[in-house]
Design a protein around this motif. Structure first.
Motif, PDB file in Angstrom:
ATOM      1  N   LEU A  14      59.690  62.025  62.521  1.00  0.00           N
ATOM      2  CA  LEU A  14      59.030  63.138  62.408  1.00  0.00           C
ATOM      3  C   LEU A  14      58.505  63.216  61.200  1.00  0.00           C
ATOM      4  O   LEU A  14      59.036  62.722  60.269  1.00  0.00           O
ATOM      5  CB  LEU A  14      60.202  64.355  62.206  1.00  0.00           C
ATOM      6  CG  LEU A  14      59.525  65.764  62.020  1.00  0.00           C
ATOM      7  CD1 LEU A  14      58.684  66.391  63.150  1.00  0.00           C
ATOM      8  CD2 LEU A  14      60.818  66.786  61.654  1.00  0.00           C
ATOM      9  N   ASN A  15      57.077  63.556  61.423  1.00  0.00           N
ATOM     10  CA  ASN A  15      56.554  63.763  60.050  1.00  0.00           C
ATOM     11  C   ASN A  15      55.710  65.348  60.097  1.00  0.00           C
ATOM     12  O   ASN A  15      55.441  65.465  61.061  1.00  0.00           O
ATOM     13  CB  ASN A  15      55.850  62.808  59.664  1.00  0.00           C
ATOM     14  CG  ASN A  15      54.290  62.687  60.562  1.00  0.00           C
ATOM     15  OD1 ASN A  15      53.409  63.232  60.476  1.00  0.00           O
ATOM     16  ND2 ASN A  15      54.466  61.400  61.326  1.00  0.00           N
ATOM     17  N   VAL A  16      55.683  66.005  59.169  1.00  0.00           N
ATOM     18  CA  VAL A  16      55.323  67.340  59.178  1.00  0.00           C
ATOM     19  C   VAL A  16      53.886  67.250  57.964  1.00  0.00           C
ATOM     20  O   VAL A  16      53.926  66.591  57.108  1.00  0.00           O
ATOM     21  CB  VAL A  16      55.977  68.386  58.657  1.00  0.00           C
ATOM     22  CG1 VAL A  16      57.145  68.613  59.706  1.00  0.00           C
ATOM     23  CG2 VAL A  16      56.717  68.119  57.336  1.00  0.00           C
ATOM     24  N   HIS A 106      52.209  66.729  49.522  1.00  0.00           N
ATOM     25  CA  HIS A 106      53.521  66.994  49.985  1.00  0.00           C
ATOM     26  C   HIS A 106      54.394  67.199  48.434  1.00  0.00           C
ATOM     27  O   HIS A 106      54.354  66.569  47.587  1.00  0.00           O
ATOM     28  CB  HIS A 106      54.060  65.746  50.566  1.00  0.00           C
ATOM     29  CG  HIS A 106      53.523  65.346  51.964  1.00  0.00           C
ATOM     30  ND1 HIS A 106      53.564  66.012  52.932  1.00  0.00           N
ATOM     31  CD2 HIS A 106      52.791  64.449  52.156  1.00  0.00           C
ATOM     32  CE1 HIS A 106      52.705  65.582  53.861  1.00  0.00           C
ATOM     33  NE2 HIS A 106      52.203  64.429  53.507  1.00  0.00           N
ATOM     34  N   VAL A 107      55.041  68.301  48.580  1.00  0.00           N
ATOM     35  CA  VAL A 107      56.139  68.596  47.464  1.00  0.00           C
ATOM     36  C   VAL A 107      57.599  67.970  47.858  1.00  0.00           C
ATOM     37  O   VAL A 107      58.257  67.655  46.926  1.00  0.00           O
ATOM     38  CB  VAL A 107      56.143  70.151  47.253  1.00  0.00           C
ATOM     39  CG1 VAL A 107      56.185  70.384  45.684  1.00  0.00           C
ATOM     40  CG2 VAL A 107      55.119  70.819  47.922  1.00  0.00           C
ATOM     41  N   GLU A 108      57.902  68.050  48.980  1.00  0.00           N
ATOM     42  CA  GLU A 108      59.106  67.454  49.248  1.00  0.00           C
ATOM     43  C   GLU A 108      58.929  66.528  50.388  1.00  0.00           C
ATOM     44  O   GLU A 108      57.765  66.336  51.049  1.00  0.00           O
ATOM     45  CB  GLU A 108      60.132  68.524  49.719  1.00  0.00           C
ATOM     46  CG  GLU A 108      59.692  69.382  50.864  1.00  0.00           C
ATOM     47  CD  GLU A 108      60.502  70.690  50.896  1.00  0.00           C
ATOM     48  OE1 GLU A 108      61.706  70.713  50.327  1.00  0.00           O
ATOM     49  OE2 GLU A 108      59.992  71.745  51.485  1.00  0.00           O
ATOM     50  N   SER A 109      59.902  65.669  50.782  1.00  0.00           N
ATOM     51  CA  SER A 109      59.925  64.877  51.972  1.00  0.00           C
ATOM     52  C   SER A 109      59.128  65.505  53.109  1.00  0.00           C
ATOM     53  O   SER A 109      59.549  66.507  53.608  1.00  0.00           O
ATOM     54  CB  SER A 109      61.436  64.240  52.424  1.00  0.00           C
ATOM     55  OG  SER A 109      61.902  63.688  51.376  1.00  0.00           O
ATOM     56  N   HIS A 110      58.394  64.633  53.853  1.00  0.00           N
ATOM     57  CA  HIS A 110      57.448  65.046  54.920  1.00  0.00           C
ATOM     58  C   HIS A 110      57.812  64.076  55.941  1.00  0.00           C
ATOM     59  O   HIS A 110      57.438  64.319  57.295  1.00  0.00           O
ATOM     60  CB  HIS A 110      56.076  65.107  54.694  1.00  0.00           C
ATOM     61  CG  HIS A 110      55.479  63.731  54.290  1.00  0.00           C
ATOM     62  ND1 HIS A 110      55.776  63.076  53.141  1.00  0.00           N
ATOM     63  CD2 HIS A 110      54.871  62.843  55.044  1.00  0.00           C
ATOM     64  CE1 HIS A 110      55.224  61.875  53.118  1.00  0.00           C
ATOM     65  NE2 HIS A 110      54.566  61.785  54.319  1.00  0.00           N
ATOM     66  N   LEU A 111      58.340  63.111  55.849  1.00  0.00           N
ATOM     67  CA  LEU A 111      58.568  61.962  57.104  1.00  0.00           C
ATOM     68  C   LEU A 111      60.359  61.785  57.039  1.00  0.00           C
ATOM     69  O   LEU A 111      60.953  61.823  55.960  1.00  0.00           O
ATOM     70  CB  LEU A 111      57.916  60.981  56.793  1.00  0.00           C
ATOM     71  CG  LEU A 111      58.426  59.668  57.419  1.00  0.00           C
ATOM     72  CD1 LEU A 111      57.905  59.669  59.167  1.00  0.00           C
ATOM     73  CD2 LEU A 111      57.932  58.244  57.070  1.00  0.00           C
ATOM     74  N   ALA A 132      65.641  68.151  57.174  1.00  0.00           N
ATOM     75  CA  ALA A 132      66.211  69.322  56.167  1.00  0.00           C
ATOM     76  C   ALA A 132      67.399  68.366  55.523  1.00  0.00           C
ATOM     77  O   ALA A 132      67.857  68.575  54.237  1.00  0.00           O
ATOM     78  CB  ALA A 132      66.825  70.360  56.883  1.00  0.00           C
ATOM     79  N   ASP A 133      67.933  67.683  56.176  1.00  0.00           N
ATOM     80  CA  ASP A 133      69.248  66.797  55.745  1.00  0.00           C
ATOM     81  C   ASP A 133      68.813  65.774  54.808  1.00  0.00           C
ATOM     82  O   ASP A 133      69.369  65.712  53.730  1.00  0.00           O
ATOM     83  CB  ASP A 133      70.011  66.013  57.078  1.00  0.00           C
ATOM     84  CG  ASP A 133      71.210  65.461  56.565  1.00  0.00           C
ATOM     85  OD1 ASP A 133      70.865  64.275  56.182  1.00  0.00           O
ATOM     86  OD2 ASP A 133      72.520  65.774  56.600  1.00  0.00           O
ATOM     87  N   LEU A 134      67.627  65.245  55.038  1.00  0.00           N
ATOM     88  CA  LEU A 134      67.160  64.287  54.115  1.00  0.00           C
ATOM     89  C   LEU A 134      66.823  64.911  52.691  1.00  0.00           C
ATOM     90  O   LEU A 134      67.138  64.589  51.649  1.00  0.00           O
ATOM     91  CB  LEU A 134      65.785  63.485  54.500  1.00  0.00           C
ATOM     92  CG  LEU A 134      65.103  62.611  53.808  1.00  0.00           C
ATOM     93  CD1 LEU A 134      65.841  61.395  53.518  1.00  0.00           C
ATOM     94  CD2 LEU A 134      63.798  62.234  54.412  1.00  0.00           C
ATOM     95  N   GLY A 138      69.539  63.592  50.451  1.00  0.00           N
ATOM     96  CA  GLY A 138      68.761  62.347  50.329  1.00  0.00           C
ATOM     97  C   GLY A 138      69.004  61.402  51.615  1.00  0.00           C
ATOM     98  O   GLY A 138      69.540  61.757  52.368  1.00  0.00           O
ATOM     99  N   PRO A 139      68.586  60.125  51.401  1.00  0.00           N
ATOM    100  CA  PRO A 139      68.680  59.114  52.359  1.00  0.00           C
ATOM    101  C   PRO A 139      70.049  58.819  52.811  1.00  0.00           C
ATOM    102  O   PRO A 139      71.005  58.738  51.792  1.00  0.00           O
ATOM    103  CB  PRO A 139      67.855  57.960  51.868  1.00  0.00           C
ATOM    104  CG  PRO A 139      67.016  58.255  50.985  1.00  0.00           C
ATOM    105  CD  PRO A 139      67.876  59.604  50.292  1.00  0.00           C
ATOM    106  N   SER A 140      70.024  58.669  54.196  1.00  0.00           N
ATOM    107  CA  SER A 140      71.549  58.355  54.800  1.00  0.00           C
ATOM    108  C   SER A 140      71.032  57.703  55.998  1.00  0.00           C
ATOM    109  O   SER A 140      70.037  57.824  56.518  1.00  0.00           O
ATOM    110  CB  SER A 140      72.465  59.333  54.753  1.00  0.00           C
ATOM    111  OG  SER A 140      72.315  60.234  55.965  1.00  0.00           O
TER     112      SER A 140
END
Length: 182
Positions: A14-16, A106-111, A132-134, A138-140
């Protein structure tokens, strides 16, 4: 949906992007003109499985589940390499280089990337939850990026471990619930 018959897992993404102007604004005309050719290129790329489109439309730009000025791109790929090749080793890269013309920084993660069982079509809600989880954790293996990727096997181990923890918590809670029931 196209897919390898032997695949166990596919990569969802997903990317926004936050639009600088409405889609019908002349300043976005060059982006809108590129939608069909880029989507057709994705659809024809080896390893492509599925992409979100609005009913009766050729794309998903009218869907606005993340906000009125935010467009979403949700797709599924056989492998991370197939998605990478399309995103960064095809004509799509030229479109990405022009993104500042059309989208806010982007100010926060977008992908976000995550593994799904082969044949599973992720919902927009599922995808937004992974993003939202990312952003929160953070990454997991549950939600990651190209820079912090996990294999399908690592994701499966993560899911299995989470299920064991959940089952153990349920078993521990059961005696307490029974003692309050009488």
């Amino acid at each position: 949906m196209t897919a390898s018959p032997h695949a166990v897992a596919h990569l969802a993404q997903l990317n926004v992007a936050t639009l600088l102007h409405p889609l019908d604004d002349p300043r976005l005309a060059s982006f809108v003109e590129l939608l069909d050719p880029v989507n057709a290129a994705a659809d024809g790329t080896p390893g492509f499985v599925w992409r979100l489109v609005e009913d009766g439309a050729a794309d998903a730009t009218a869907l606005r589940p993340a906000g009125e000025d935010v467009i979403v791109n949700l797709s599924v790929w056989e492998t991370q390499e197939a998605l990478w090749d399309f995103a960064y080793r095809s004509g799509h890269l030229e479109v990405m280089r022009r993104r500042r013309e059309w989208f806010a920084r982007h100010v926060e993660s977008h992908l976000v990337l995550w593994w799904v069982p082969a044949g599973h079509v992720p919902s927009v809600d599922e995808a937004l939850e992974r993003l939202a989880d990312l952003r929160t954790n953070g990454p997991s293996p549950r939600a990651f990026t190209f820079a912090s990727s996990y294999s399908a096997a690592e994701a499966a181990q993560h899911v299995e471990a989470a299920q064991h923890i959940e089952a153990a918590q349920h078993i521990e809670a059961a005696p307490a619930e029974e003692s309050h029931a009488g």
